[in-house]
Design a protein around this motif. Structure first.
Motif, PDB file in Angstrom:
ATOM      1  N   VAL A 174       0.256  24.359 -12.498  1.00 15.98           N
ATOM      2  CA  VAL A 174      -0.044  22.938 -12.621  1.00 15.98           C
ATOM      3  C   VAL A 174       0.691  22.190 -11.519  1.00 15.98           C
ATOM      4  CG1 VAL A 174       0.141  20.900 -14.103  1.00 15.98           C
ATOM      5  CG2 VAL A 174      -0.288  23.141 -15.120  1.00 15.98           C
ATOM      6  N   PHE A 175      -0.032  21.333 -10.794  1.00 17.98           N
ATOM      7  CA  PHE A 175       0.593  20.481  -9.782  1.00 17.98           C
ATOM      8  C   PHE A 175       0.642  19.067 -10.337  1.00 17.98           C
ATOM      9  CE2 PHE A 175       0.136  17.316  -6.451  1.00 17.98           C
ATOM     10  CZ  PHE A 175       1.249  17.604  -5.677  1.00 17.98           C
ATOM     11  N   ILE A 176       1.813  18.473 -10.327  1.00 20.01           N
ATOM     12  CA  ILE A 176       1.977  17.091 -10.763  1.00 20.01           C
ATOM     13  C   ILE A 176       2.561  16.326  -9.577  1.00 20.01           C
ATOM     14  CG2 ILE A 176       3.100  15.515 -12.371  1.00 20.01           C
ATOM     15  CD1 ILE A 176       3.189  17.887 -14.363  1.00 20.01           C
ATOM     16  N   GLY A 177       1.765  15.468  -8.985  1.00 19.91           N
ATOM     17  CA  GLY A 177       2.210  14.702  -7.832  1.00 19.91           C
ATOM     18  C   GLY A 177       2.785  13.357  -8.244  1.00 19.91           C
ATOM     19  N   THR A 178       3.597  12.825  -7.387  1.00 19.09           N
ATOM     20  CA  THR A 178       4.135  11.485  -7.604  1.00 19.09           C
ATOM     21  C   THR A 178       3.882  10.653  -6.348  1.00 19.09           C
ATOM     22  OG1 THR A 178       6.312  12.089  -6.760  1.00 19.09           O
ATOM     23  CG2 THR A 178       5.958  12.317  -9.129  1.00 19.09           C
ATOM     24  N   THR A 179       4.064   9.375  -6.464  1.00 17.24           N
ATOM     25  CA  THR A 179       3.856   8.473  -5.341  1.00 17.24           C
ATOM     26  C   THR A 179       5.205   8.092  -4.744  1.00 17.24           C
ATOM     27  OG1 THR A 179       1.931   7.567  -6.459  1.00 17.24           O
ATOM     28  CG2 THR A 179       2.849   6.271  -4.677  1.00 17.24           C
ATOM     29  N   ARG A 180       5.277   8.141  -3.442  1.00 17.81           N
ATOM     30  CA  ARG A 180       6.499   7.713  -2.762  1.00 17.81           C
ATOM     31  C   ARG A 180       6.655   6.206  -2.908  1.00 17.81           C
ATOM     32  NH1 ARG A 180       5.281  11.208   2.634  1.00 17.81           N
ATOM     33  NH2 ARG A 180       5.817  13.216   1.738  1.00 17.81           N
ATOM     34  N   ASP A 181       7.876   5.748  -2.777  1.00 21.79           N
ATOM     35  CA  ASP A 181       8.110   4.309  -2.900  1.00 21.79           C
ATOM     36  C   ASP A 181       7.851   3.561  -1.593  1.00 21.79           C
ATOM     37  OD1 ASP A 181      10.304   5.281  -1.540  1.00 21.79           O
ATOM     38  OD2 ASP A 181      11.798   4.416  -2.893  1.00 21.79           O
ATOM     39  N   THR A 182       7.735   4.317  -0.484  1.00 27.24           N
ATOM     40  CA  THR A 182       7.417   3.676   0.790  1.00 27.24           C
ATOM     41  C   THR A 182       6.411   4.531   1.558  1.00 27.24           C
ATOM     42  OG1 THR A 182       9.250   4.801   1.914  1.00 27.24           O
ATOM     43  CG2 THR A 182       9.693   2.597   1.045  1.00 27.24           C
ATOM     44  N   PHE A 183       5.669   3.886   2.444  1.00 20.13           N
ATOM     45  CA  PHE A 183       4.729   4.564   3.330  1.00 20.13           C
ATOM     46  C   PHE A 183       4.712   3.814   4.642  1.00 20.13           C
ATOM     47  CE2 PHE A 183       0.440   5.165   5.099  1.00 20.13           C
ATOM     48  CZ  PHE A 183       0.474   6.547   5.267  1.00 20.13           C
ATOM     49  N   LEU A 184       5.017   4.528   5.725  1.00 24.33           N
ATOM     50  CA  LEU A 184       5.100   3.923   7.058  1.00 24.33           C
ATOM     51  C   LEU A 184       6.009   2.697   7.068  1.00 24.33           C
ATOM     52  CD1 LEU A 184       1.368   4.229   8.203  1.00 24.33           C
ATOM     53  CD2 LEU A 184       3.293   5.722   8.815  1.00 24.33           C
ATOM     54  N   GLY A 185       7.114   2.807   6.336  1.00 28.15           N
ATOM     55  CA  GLY A 185       8.102   1.741   6.306  1.00 28.15           C
ATOM     56  C   GLY A 185       7.770   0.584   5.379  1.00 28.15           C
ATOM     57  N   GLU A 186       6.623   0.647   4.717  1.00 25.65           N
ATOM     58  CA  GLU A 186       6.215  -0.424   3.803  1.00 25.65           C
ATOM     59  C   GLU A 186       6.393   0.033   2.349  1.00 25.65           C
ATOM     60  OE1 GLU A 186       5.050  -3.512   4.678  1.00 25.65           O
ATOM     61  OE2 GLU A 186       5.376  -2.996   6.782  1.00 25.65           O
ATOM     62  N   GLU A 187       6.770  -0.893   1.474  1.00 25.98           N
ATOM     63  CA  GLU A 187       6.916  -0.590   0.063  1.00 25.98           C
ATOM     64  C   GLU A 187       5.549  -0.322  -0.560  1.00 25.98           C
ATOM     65  OE1 GLU A 187       8.213  -2.750  -4.086  1.00 25.98           O
ATOM     66  OE2 GLU A 187       9.156  -3.429  -2.233  1.00 25.98           O
ATOM     67  N   VAL A 188       5.473   0.730  -1.352  1.00 23.33           N
ATOM     68  CA  VAL A 188       4.258   1.034  -2.104  1.00 23.33           C
ATOM     69  C   VAL A 188       4.425   0.433  -3.488  1.00 23.33           C
ATOM     70  CG1 VAL A 188       2.828   2.860  -3.109  1.00 23.33           C
ATOM     71  CG2 VAL A 188       3.813   3.150  -0.819  1.00 23.33           C
ATOM     72  N   SER A 189       3.569  -0.501  -3.842  1.00 23.43           N
ATOM     73  CA  SER A 189       3.682  -1.152  -5.147  1.00 23.43           C
ATOM     74  C   SER A 189       2.684  -0.596  -6.153  1.00 23.43           C
ATOM     75  CB  SER A 189       3.499  -2.659  -5.016  1.00 23.43           C
ATOM     76  OG  SER A 189       2.212  -2.947  -4.485  1.00 23.43           O
ATOM     77  N   CYS A 190       1.566  -0.029  -5.664  1.00 17.66           N
ATOM     78  CA  CYS A 190       0.588   0.541  -6.581  1.00 17.66           C
ATOM     79  C   CYS A 190      -0.426   1.372  -5.796  1.00 17.66           C
ATOM     80  CB  CYS A 190      -0.135  -0.539  -7.372  1.00 17.66           C
ATOM     81  SG  CYS A 190      -1.232  -1.564  -6.362  1.00 17.66           S
ATOM     82  N   LEU A 191      -1.152   2.190  -6.503  1.00 16.02           N
ATOM     83  CA  LEU A 191      -2.272   2.930  -5.937  1.00 16.02           C
ATOM     84  C   LEU A 191      -3.515   2.546  -6.726  1.00 16.02           C
ATOM     85  CD1 LEU A 191      -0.909   6.563  -5.553  1.00 16.02           C
ATOM     86  CD2 LEU A 191      -1.262   4.889  -3.754  1.00 16.02           C
ATOM     87  N   GLU A 192      -4.601   2.406  -6.040  1.00 15.30           N
ATOM     88  CA  GLU A 192      -5.866   2.126  -6.708  1.00 15.30           C
ATOM     89  C   GLU A 192      -6.901   3.122  -6.217  1.00 15.30           C
ATOM     90  OE1 GLU A 192      -7.196  -1.912  -6.451  1.00 15.30           O
ATOM     91  OE2 GLU A 192      -5.219  -2.709  -6.927  1.00 15.30           O
ATOM     92  N   TYR A 193      -7.617   3.697  -7.148  1.00 13.53           N
ATOM     93  CA  TYR A 193      -8.690   4.616  -6.823  1.00 13.53           C
ATOM     94  C   TYR A 193      -9.971   4.066  -7.428  1.00 13.53           C
ATOM     95  CZ  TYR A 193      -4.984   8.011  -5.933  1.00 13.53           C
ATOM     96  OH  TYR A 193      -3.888   8.659  -5.446  1.00 13.53           O
ATOM     97  N   GLU A 194     -11.063   4.325  -6.769  1.00  7.23           N
ATOM     98  CA  GLU A 194     -12.336   3.968  -7.367  1.00  7.23           C
ATOM     99  C   GLU A 194     -13.338   5.064  -7.048  1.00  7.23           C
ATOM    100  OE1 GLU A 194     -14.662   1.060  -4.410  1.00  7.23           O
ATOM    101  OE2 GLU A 194     -12.878   0.147  -5.284  1.00  7.23           O
ATOM    102  N   ALA A 195     -14.311   5.210  -7.922  1.00 14.43           N
ATOM    103  CA  ALA A 195     -15.331   6.236  -7.730  1.00 14.43           C
ATOM    104  C   ALA A 195     -16.579   5.823  -8.477  1.00 14.43           C
ATOM    105  CB  ALA A 195     -14.839   7.580  -8.251  1.00 14.43           C
ATOM    106  N   TYR A 196     -17.701   6.301  -7.997  1.00 15.54           N
ATOM    107  CA  TYR A 196     -18.936   6.187  -8.749  1.00 15.54           C
ATOM    108  C   TYR A 196     -18.923   7.384  -9.691  1.00 15.54           C
ATOM    109  CZ  TYR A 196     -23.873   6.162  -9.900  1.00 15.54           C
ATOM    110  OH  TYR A 196     -25.058   6.155 -10.573  1.00 15.54           O
ATOM    111  N   ALA A 197     -18.596   7.146 -10.950  1.00 18.50           N
ATOM    112  CA  ALA A 197     -18.286   8.211 -11.897  1.00 18.50           C
ATOM    113  C   ALA A 197     -19.371   9.285 -11.998  1.00 18.50           C
ATOM    114  CB  ALA A 197     -17.965   7.627 -13.263  1.00 18.50           C
ATOM    115  N   PRO A 198     -20.647   8.942 -12.148  1.00 15.82           N
ATOM    116  CA  PRO A 198     -21.646  10.010 -12.267  1.00 15.82           C
ATOM    117  C   PRO A 198     -21.675  10.943 -11.049  1.00 15.82           C
ATOM    118  CG  PRO A 198     -22.583   7.932 -13.003  1.00 15.82           C
ATOM    119  CD  PRO A 198     -21.254   7.616 -12.354  1.00 15.82           C
ATOM    120  N   MET A 199     -21.534  10.399  -9.857  1.00 18.44           N
ATOM    121  CA  MET A 199     -21.542  11.223  -8.658  1.00 18.44           C
ATOM    122  C   MET A 199     -20.253  12.042  -8.560  1.00 18.44           C
ATOM    123  SD  MET A 199     -21.853  10.371  -4.559  1.00 18.44           S
ATOM    124  CE  MET A 199     -22.612   8.836  -4.878  1.00 18.44           C
ATOM    125  N   ALA A 200     -19.125  11.440  -8.883  1.00 19.06           N
ATOM    126  CA  ALA A 200     -17.853  12.151  -8.819  1.00 19.06           C
ATOM    127  C   ALA A 200     -17.854  13.343  -9.774  1.00 19.06           C
ATOM    128  CB  ALA A 200     -16.698  11.208  -9.144  1.00 19.06           C
TER     129      ALA A 200
END
Length: 81
Positions: A38-64
């Motif tokens: 099992v792989f459990i990933g986490t989100t870093r608190d920064t990316f390219l020197g900028e603070e990461v406050s959230c991640l958003e994903y979207e998908a067209y569910a039937p196609m995904a």
């Protein structure tokens, strides 16, 4: 909200809820299996020197779900399942 496409023994899901890794471990458990990885990933608190406050994903569910199912079927055909 969870959308599921299941054809035993493979389960493909797309969810907005927190992921319960135990559910998937139990789904995969088999007496003939020597291990479940099992792989459990986490989100870093920064990316390219900028603070990461959230991640958003979207998908067209039937196609995904259709594409996840196709990938799972391809892997099952190549390696068994």
């Amino acid at each position: 909200q969870t959308m599921s496409l299941e054809r035993a023994p493979t389960l493909c899901e797309l969810t907005h809820d927190a992921i319960d890794e135990r559910k998937y471990i139990e789904h995969c458990r088999a007496g003939a299996a020597g291990a479940i990885s099992v792989f459990i990933g986490t989100t870093r608190d920064t990316f390219l020197g900028e603070e990461v406050s959230c991640l958003e994903y979207e998908a067209y569910a039937p196609m995904a779900l259709k594409e996840m199912r196709a990938i799972a079927d391809e892997i099952t055909a190549a390696y068994g399942g």
